[in-house]
Scaffold this motif. Structure first.
Motif, PDB file in Angstrom:
ATOM      1  N   SER A 229       0.811  -1.254  -0.051  1.00  0.00           N
ATOM      2  CA  SER A 229       0.121  -0.001  -0.075  1.00  0.00           C
ATOM      3  C   SER A 229       0.753   1.214  -0.077  1.00  0.00           C
ATOM      4  O   SER A 229       0.503   2.233  -0.645  1.00  0.00           O
ATOM      5  CB  SER A 229      -0.965   0.100   1.308  1.00  0.00           C
ATOM      6  OG  SER A 229      -1.855  -1.105   1.380  1.00  0.00           O
ATOM      7  N   TYR A 230       1.932   1.377   0.747  1.00  0.00           N
ATOM      8  CA  TYR A 230       2.875   2.494   1.023  1.00  0.00           C
ATOM      9  C   TYR A 230       3.590   2.774  -0.257  1.00  0.00           C
ATOM     10  O   TYR A 230       4.070   3.685  -0.420  1.00  0.00           O
ATOM     11  CB  TYR A 230       3.302   2.610   2.239  1.00  0.00           C
ATOM     12  CG  TYR A 230       2.346   3.110   3.217  1.00  0.00           C
ATOM     13  CD1 TYR A 230       2.495   4.520   3.682  1.00  0.00           C
ATOM     14  CD2 TYR A 230       1.288   2.331   3.901  1.00  0.00           C
ATOM     15  CE1 TYR A 230       1.654   5.051   4.571  1.00  0.00           C
ATOM     16  CE2 TYR A 230       0.474   2.972   4.708  1.00  0.00           C
ATOM     17  CZ  TYR A 230       0.538   4.215   5.206  1.00  0.00           C
ATOM     18  OH  TYR A 230      -0.207   4.829   6.196  1.00  0.00           O
ATOM     19  N   ALA A 231       3.990   1.532  -0.832  1.00  0.00           N
ATOM     20  CA  ALA A 231       4.644   1.636  -2.182  1.00  0.00           C
ATOM     21  C   ALA A 231       3.816   2.396  -3.187  1.00  0.00           C
ATOM     22  O   ALA A 231       4.296   3.287  -3.903  1.00  0.00           O
ATOM     23  CB  ALA A 231       5.196   0.331  -2.753  1.00  0.00           C
ATOM     24  N   ILE A 232       2.581   1.964  -3.439  1.00  0.00           N
ATOM     25  CA  ILE A 232       1.525   2.656  -4.292  1.00  0.00           C
ATOM     26  C   ILE A 232       1.431   4.084  -3.800  1.00  0.00           C
ATOM     27  O   ILE A 232       1.639   4.962  -4.637  1.00  0.00           O
ATOM     28  CB  ILE A 232       0.482   1.806  -4.248  1.00  0.00           C
ATOM     29  CG1 ILE A 232       0.204   0.650  -4.980  1.00  0.00           C
ATOM     30  CG2 ILE A 232      -1.054   2.642  -4.870  1.00  0.00           C
ATOM     31  CD1 ILE A 232      -0.805  -0.404  -4.372  1.00  0.00           C
ATOM     32  N   TYR A 233       1.289   4.153  -2.519  1.00  0.00           N
ATOM     33  CA  TYR A 233       1.130   5.696  -2.246  1.00  0.00           C
ATOM     34  C   TYR A 233       2.410   6.544  -2.512  1.00  0.00           C
ATOM     35  O   TYR A 233       2.336   7.795  -2.913  1.00  0.00           O
ATOM     36  CB  TYR A 233       0.827   6.023  -0.625  1.00  0.00           C
ATOM     37  CG  TYR A 233      -0.378   5.229  -0.354  1.00  0.00           C
ATOM     38  CD1 TYR A 233      -1.455   5.268  -0.894  1.00  0.00           C
ATOM     39  CD2 TYR A 233      -0.362   4.766   1.023  1.00  0.00           C
ATOM     40  CE1 TYR A 233      -2.574   4.584  -0.640  1.00  0.00           C
ATOM     41  CE2 TYR A 233      -1.395   4.252   1.654  1.00  0.00           C
ATOM     42  CZ  TYR A 233      -2.669   4.106   0.678  1.00  0.00           C
ATOM     43  OH  TYR A 233      -3.993   3.724   1.057  1.00  0.00           O
ATOM     44  N   SER A 234       3.574   5.785  -2.468  1.00  0.00           N
ATOM     45  CA  SER A 234       4.940   6.561  -2.779  1.00  0.00           C
ATOM     46  C   SER A 234       4.938   6.760  -4.419  1.00  0.00           C
ATOM     47  O   SER A 234       5.432   7.831  -4.853  1.00  0.00           O
ATOM     48  CB  SER A 234       6.094   5.906  -2.406  1.00  0.00           C
ATOM     49  OG  SER A 234       6.043   5.618  -0.793  1.00  0.00           O
ATOM     50  N   ILE A 235       4.656   5.750  -5.216  1.00  0.00           N
ATOM     51  CA  ILE A 235       4.491   6.284  -6.584  1.00  0.00           C
ATOM     52  C   ILE A 235       3.654   7.352  -6.930  1.00  0.00           C
ATOM     53  O   ILE A 235       3.745   8.032  -7.861  1.00  0.00           O
ATOM     54  CB  ILE A 235       4.105   4.741  -7.227  1.00  0.00           C
ATOM     55  CG1 ILE A 235       5.335   3.905  -7.089  1.00  0.00           C
ATOM     56  CG2 ILE A 235       3.728   5.033  -8.585  1.00  0.00           C
ATOM     57  CD1 ILE A 235       4.866   2.421  -7.292  1.00  0.00           C
ATOM     58  N   ILE A 236       2.364   7.242  -6.360  1.00  0.00           N
ATOM     59  CA  ILE A 236       1.543   8.302  -6.605  1.00  0.00           C
ATOM     60  C   ILE A 236       2.137   9.676  -6.195  1.00  0.00           C
ATOM     61  O   ILE A 236       1.860  10.613  -7.063  1.00  0.00           O
ATOM     62  CB  ILE A 236       0.068   8.193  -5.968  1.00  0.00           C
ATOM     63  CG1 ILE A 236      -0.604   6.853  -6.556  1.00  0.00           C
ATOM     64  CG2 ILE A 236      -0.834   9.567  -5.924  1.00  0.00           C
ATOM     65  CD1 ILE A 236      -1.817   6.518  -5.687  1.00  0.00           C
TER      66      ILE A 236
ATOM     67  N   VAL B 158       5.134  10.495  -6.146  1.00  0.00           N
ATOM     68  CA  VAL B 158       6.182  10.874  -7.312  1.00  0.00           C
ATOM     69  C   VAL B 158       5.603  11.454  -8.221  1.00  0.00           C
ATOM     70  O   VAL B 158       6.055  12.429  -9.034  1.00  0.00           O
ATOM     71  CB  VAL B 158       7.159   9.645  -7.396  1.00  0.00           C
ATOM     72  CG1 VAL B 158       8.052   9.957  -8.586  1.00  0.00           C
ATOM     73  CG2 VAL B 158       7.974   9.196  -6.256  1.00  0.00           C
ATOM     74  N   LEU B 159       4.701  10.812  -8.824  1.00  0.00           N
ATOM     75  CA  LEU B 159       3.888  11.381 -10.117  1.00  0.00           C
ATOM     76  C   LEU B 159       3.194  12.790  -9.912  1.00  0.00           C
ATOM     77  O   LEU B 159       3.388  13.712 -10.848  1.00  0.00           O
ATOM     78  CB  LEU B 159       2.905  10.421 -10.547  1.00  0.00           C
ATOM     79  CG  LEU B 159       3.252   8.960 -11.000  1.00  0.00           C
ATOM     80  CD1 LEU B 159       2.130   8.063 -11.170  1.00  0.00           C
ATOM     81  CD2 LEU B 159       4.036   9.178 -12.189  1.00  0.00           C
ATOM     82  N   LEU B 160       2.668  13.008  -8.538  1.00  0.00           N
ATOM     83  CA  LEU B 160       2.195  14.209  -8.201  1.00  0.00           C
ATOM     84  C   LEU B 160       3.330  15.355  -8.087  1.00  0.00           C
ATOM     85  O   LEU B 160       2.966  16.295  -7.925  1.00  0.00           O
ATOM     86  CB  LEU B 160       1.338  14.081  -7.075  1.00  0.00           C
ATOM     87  CG  LEU B 160       0.038  13.588  -7.321  1.00  0.00           C
ATOM     88  CD1 LEU B 160      -0.775  13.379  -5.766  1.00  0.00           C
ATOM     89  CD2 LEU B 160      -0.902  14.190  -8.160  1.00  0.00           C
TER      90      LEU B 160
ATOM     91  N   PHE C 274       5.944  16.765  -3.510  1.00  0.00           N
ATOM     92  CA  PHE C 274       6.879  17.031  -2.640  1.00  0.00           C
ATOM     93  C   PHE C 274       6.429  16.998  -1.307  1.00  0.00           C
ATOM     94  O   PHE C 274       7.113  16.547  -0.357  1.00  0.00           O
ATOM     95  CB  PHE C 274       7.545  18.279  -2.940  1.00  0.00           C
ATOM     96  CG  PHE C 274       8.127  18.139  -4.055  1.00  0.00           C
ATOM     97  CD1 PHE C 274       9.346  17.376  -4.517  1.00  0.00           C
ATOM     98  CD2 PHE C 274       7.988  18.843  -5.357  1.00  0.00           C
ATOM     99  CE1 PHE C 274      10.089  17.497  -5.525  1.00  0.00           C
ATOM    100  CE2 PHE C 274       8.389  18.809  -6.475  1.00  0.00           C
ATOM    101  CZ  PHE C 274       9.592  17.910  -6.557  1.00  0.00           C
ATOM    102  N   ILE C 275       5.164  17.387  -0.695  1.00  0.00           N
ATOM    103  CA  ILE C 275       4.699  17.353   0.443  1.00  0.00           C
ATOM    104  C   ILE C 275       4.351  16.111   0.909  1.00  0.00           C
ATOM    105  O   ILE C 275       4.378  15.513   1.991  1.00  0.00           O
ATOM    106  CB  ILE C 275       3.350  18.428   0.521  1.00  0.00           C
ATOM    107  CG1 ILE C 275       4.250  19.789   0.375  1.00  0.00           C
ATOM    108  CG2 ILE C 275       2.896  18.465   1.889  1.00  0.00           C
ATOM    109  CD1 ILE C 275       3.157  20.929   0.209  1.00  0.00           C
ATOM    110  N   MET C 276       3.498  15.372  -0.133  1.00  0.00           N
ATOM    111  CA  MET C 276       2.829  14.051   0.067  1.00  0.00           C
ATOM    112  C   MET C 276       3.944  12.952   0.303  1.00  0.00           C
ATOM    113  O   MET C 276       3.774  12.029   1.242  1.00  0.00           O
ATOM    114  CB  MET C 276       2.137  13.631  -1.213  1.00  0.00           C
ATOM    115  CG  MET C 276       0.781  14.521  -1.062  1.00  0.00           C
ATOM    116  SD  MET C 276      -0.228  13.819  -2.533  1.00  0.00           S
ATOM    117  CE  MET C 276      -0.596  12.101  -1.994  1.00  0.00           C
ATOM    118  N   ILE C 277       5.152  13.065  -0.347  1.00  0.00           N
ATOM    119  CA  ILE C 277       6.018  11.936  -0.166  1.00  0.00           C
ATOM    120  C   ILE C 277       6.514  12.017   1.279  1.00  0.00           C
ATOM    121  O   ILE C 277       6.816  10.957   1.959  1.00  0.00           O
ATOM    122  CB  ILE C 277       7.247  11.991  -1.172  1.00  0.00           C
ATOM    123  CG1 ILE C 277       8.108  10.703  -1.201  1.00  0.00           C
ATOM    124  CG2 ILE C 277       8.131  13.365  -1.012  1.00  0.00           C
ATOM    125  CD1 ILE C 277       7.404   9.502  -1.785  1.00  0.00           C
TER     126      ILE C 277
END
Length: 107
Positions: free
Chosen positions: A52-59, A61-63, A70-73
């Protein structure tokens, strides 16, 4: 109530994740999952958490293309760190912990 060894090994799934993100927890889980439902539960929770957190990290990075990533990561990283510590403490206490905000892929 799980035994002291089961609680320690379930805790080690989370603690080793700080040093070997994937391999350490995988080895512990694969070796002990058939012997203990408590360790099996924590192993499944941890790997659902990682996915799940790998998916959140990929999203995130795309954002980064629109700067909000930059804030989300950072938020994803802090949450992953905090939730891992909470899960380790709960495992040591002998409690089953369910991570918030994860996809339950491995059942």
């Amino acid at each position: 109530m799980p035994s002291q060894d089961e609680r320690l090994l379930a805790t080690m799934i989370y603690v080793t994740s700080f040093f070997t993100n994937f391999i350490g927890p995988l080895i512990i889980w694969l070796i002990k999952k058939d012997e203990s439902s408590f360790i099996d539960h924590h192993g499944k929770e941890y790997f659902n958490f990682i996915i799940s957190y790998a998916i959140y990290s990929i999203i995130s990075v795309l954002l980064m293309l629109i700067l909000i990533g930059f804030i989300m990561i950072w938020i994803v990283g802090v949450l992953a760190f905090v939730f891992t510590i909470i899960a380790a403490v709960k495992a040591y206490e002998g409690k089953e912990y369910h991570f918030p905000l994860i996809f339950r892929i491995i059942r």
